[in-house]
Design a protein around this motif. Structure first.
Motif, mmCIF file in Angstrom:
data_model
loop_
_atom_site.group_PDB
_atom_site.id
_atom_site.type_symbol
_atom_site.label_atom_id
_atom_site.label_comp_id
_atom_site.label_asym_id
_atom_site.label_seq_id
_atom_site.Cartn_x
_atom_site.Cartn_y
_atom_site.Cartn_z
ATOM 1 N N THR A 126 0.831 -1.195 0.000
ATOM 2 C CA THR A 126 0.000 0.000 0.000
ATOM 3 C C THR A 126 0.864 1.242 0.000
ATOM 4 O O THR A 126 1.966 1.245 0.552
ATOM 5 C CB THR A 126 -0.958 0.023 1.219
ATOM 6 N N ASP A 128 -0.085 5.627 -0.249
ATOM 7 C CA ASP A 128 -0.961 6.769 -0.501
ATOM 8 C C ASP A 128 -2.411 6.373 -0.801
ATOM 9 O O ASP A 128 -3.040 6.902 -1.720
ATOM 10 C CB ASP A 128 -0.417 7.625 -1.655
ATOM 11 N N SER A 130 -3.575 3.650 -2.095
ATOM 12 C CA SER A 130 -3.719 2.691 -3.192
ATOM 13 C C SER A 130 -3.138 1.355 -2.748
ATOM 14 O O SER A 130 -2.180 1.312 -1.975
ATOM 15 C CB SER A 130 -2.975 3.165 -4.430
ATOM 16 N N TYR A 131 -3.708 0.286 -3.263
ATOM 17 C CA TYR A 131 -3.240 -1.050 -2.918
ATOM 18 C C TYR A 131 -2.868 -1.806 -4.182
ATOM 19 O O TYR A 131 -3.579 -1.737 -5.186
ATOM 20 C CB TYR A 131 -4.326 -1.833 -2.170
ATOM 21 N N ASN A 132 -1.766 -2.522 -4.120
ATOM 22 C CA ASN A 132 -1.364 -3.459 -5.162
ATOM 23 C C ASN A 132 -1.430 -4.848 -4.556
ATOM 24 O O ASN A 132 -0.882 -5.082 -3.474
ATOM 25 C CB ASN A 132 0.061 -3.184 -5.653
ATOM 26 N N VAL A 158 -11.288 1.096 1.188
ATOM 27 C CA VAL A 158 -10.685 1.757 0.036
ATOM 28 C C VAL A 158 -11.615 1.585 -1.170
ATOM 29 O O VAL A 158 -12.340 0.589 -1.274
ATOM 30 C CB VAL A 158 -9.277 1.169 -0.264
ATOM 31 N N THR A 161 -11.440 1.330 -7.210
ATOM 32 C CA THR A 161 -10.606 1.910 -8.265
ATOM 33 C C THR A 161 -9.171 2.143 -7.787
ATOM 34 O O THR A 161 -8.286 2.368 -8.604
ATOM 35 C CB THR A 161 -11.192 3.249 -8.757
ATOM 36 N N ASN A 162 -8.942 2.070 -6.482
ATOM 37 C CA ASN A 162 -7.591 2.262 -5.930
ATOM 38 C C ASN A 162 -6.894 0.936 -5.645
ATOM 39 O O ASN A 162 -5.911 0.902 -4.912
ATOM 40 C CB ASN A 162 -7.651 3.098 -4.657
ATOM 41 N N VAL A 163 -7.431 -0.140 -6.205
ATOM 42 C CA VAL A 163 -6.837 -1.464 -6.006
ATOM 43 C C VAL A 163 -6.419 -2.015 -7.356
ATOM 44 O O VAL A 163 -7.183 -2.000 -8.322
ATOM 45 C CB VAL A 163 -7.848 -2.439 -5.348
ATOM 46 N N LYS A 164 -5.193 -2.500 -7.426
ATOM 47 C CA LYS A 164 -4.684 -3.112 -8.652
ATOM 48 C C LYS A 164 -4.337 -4.563 -8.329
ATOM 49 O O LYS A 164 -3.547 -4.830 -7.419
ATOM 50 C CB LYS A 164 -3.456 -2.369 -9.161
#
Length: 169
Positions: A126, A128, A130-132, A158, A161-164
Motif C-alpha cells: 500500500t 498513498d 492505493s493497494y497493489n 478503500v 478503483t484504488n486497487v490493482k
C-alpha cells in the motif's frame, strides 16, 4: 614500393584470399545459426521446468525485500527519536513508526485473507491510499478479482478503483 600487401596505400588481396575469407565468413554464419537454434531449444525446456520455482522465488524475494525496506525505515525513525533533542521531531518519528507498523499489520491481514480465499500466495502493498495485490495464479478470472476487491474494500474501506490486482505466474 610493396610492403605487407600494400601498394600505394591500398590493400592488395589475391582472388584466392578473397574467396577464402568469404567462405570462412559463411561457415561462421552457419555455425552461429546452428548454435542459436540449439541453445534456444535448451533454454525453452529450461524455462518450462523452472517457472514454478521462479514464481515461488519471486514471492519470497519480494517479501524479504519489502520487510528489509520497512526495517530500515523503522530503524531510521528510531534513530531520529533517540538522537533528537526536539520533541516535535521525536513525536513525528514515533508517529511514523506507528504508521509503518499499522501498514505492515494491515498488509499481513489482507495477505492472509486473500490466501484463505483460495490463492496459494499473495503479497499486498500500500502507498498513498492505493493497494497493489500480487497473487500467485496462471491468469485470473473476473470472479477472483471481485473476491480480492471485496476483501480489500471490506477491510480497508478503500475504493475499488484504488486497487490493482496483478497475477504472477
Amino acid at each position: 614500393m610493396k610492403l605487407f600487401g600494400f601498394k600505394e596505400g591500398k590493400i592488395m588481396l589475391s582472388k584466392g584470399k578473397k574467396i577464402f575469407i568469404l567462405v570462412g565468413m559463411v561457415v561462421l554464419l552457419l555455425v552461429t545459426g546452428y548454435l542459436n537454434v540449439a541453445l534456444n531449444r535448451k533454454s525453452t525446456t529450461d524455462v518450462t521446468t523452472t517457472t514454478s520455482s521462479q514464481t515461488a522465488n519471486f514471492f519470497s524475494t519480494y517479501r524479504a525485500d519489502k520487510q528489509s525496506t520497512r526495517d530500515l525505515q523503522i530503524a531510521y525513525y528510531q534513530s531520529v527519536a533517540k538522537t533528537s533533542k526536539d520533541q516535535t521531531q521525536i513525536n513525528e518519528a514515533n508517529a511514523k513508526i506507528m504508521e509503518i507498523s499499522a501498514i505492515m499489520k494491515t498488509e499481513v491481514l489482507l495477505e492472509g485473507k486473500i490466501m484463505a480465499a483460495g490463492f496459494s500466495d499473495a503479497i499486498v502493498t500500500t502507498s498513498d491510499g492505493s493497494y497493489n495485490v500480487m497473487v500467485k495464479a496462471n491468469g485470473i478470472t473476473s470472479a477472483e478479482v471481485a473476491k480480492i476487491l471485496s476483501i480489500l474494500v471490506d477491510e480497508t474501506k478503500v475504493a475499488a478503483t484504488n486497487v490493482k490486482v496483478i497475477p504472477v505466474e
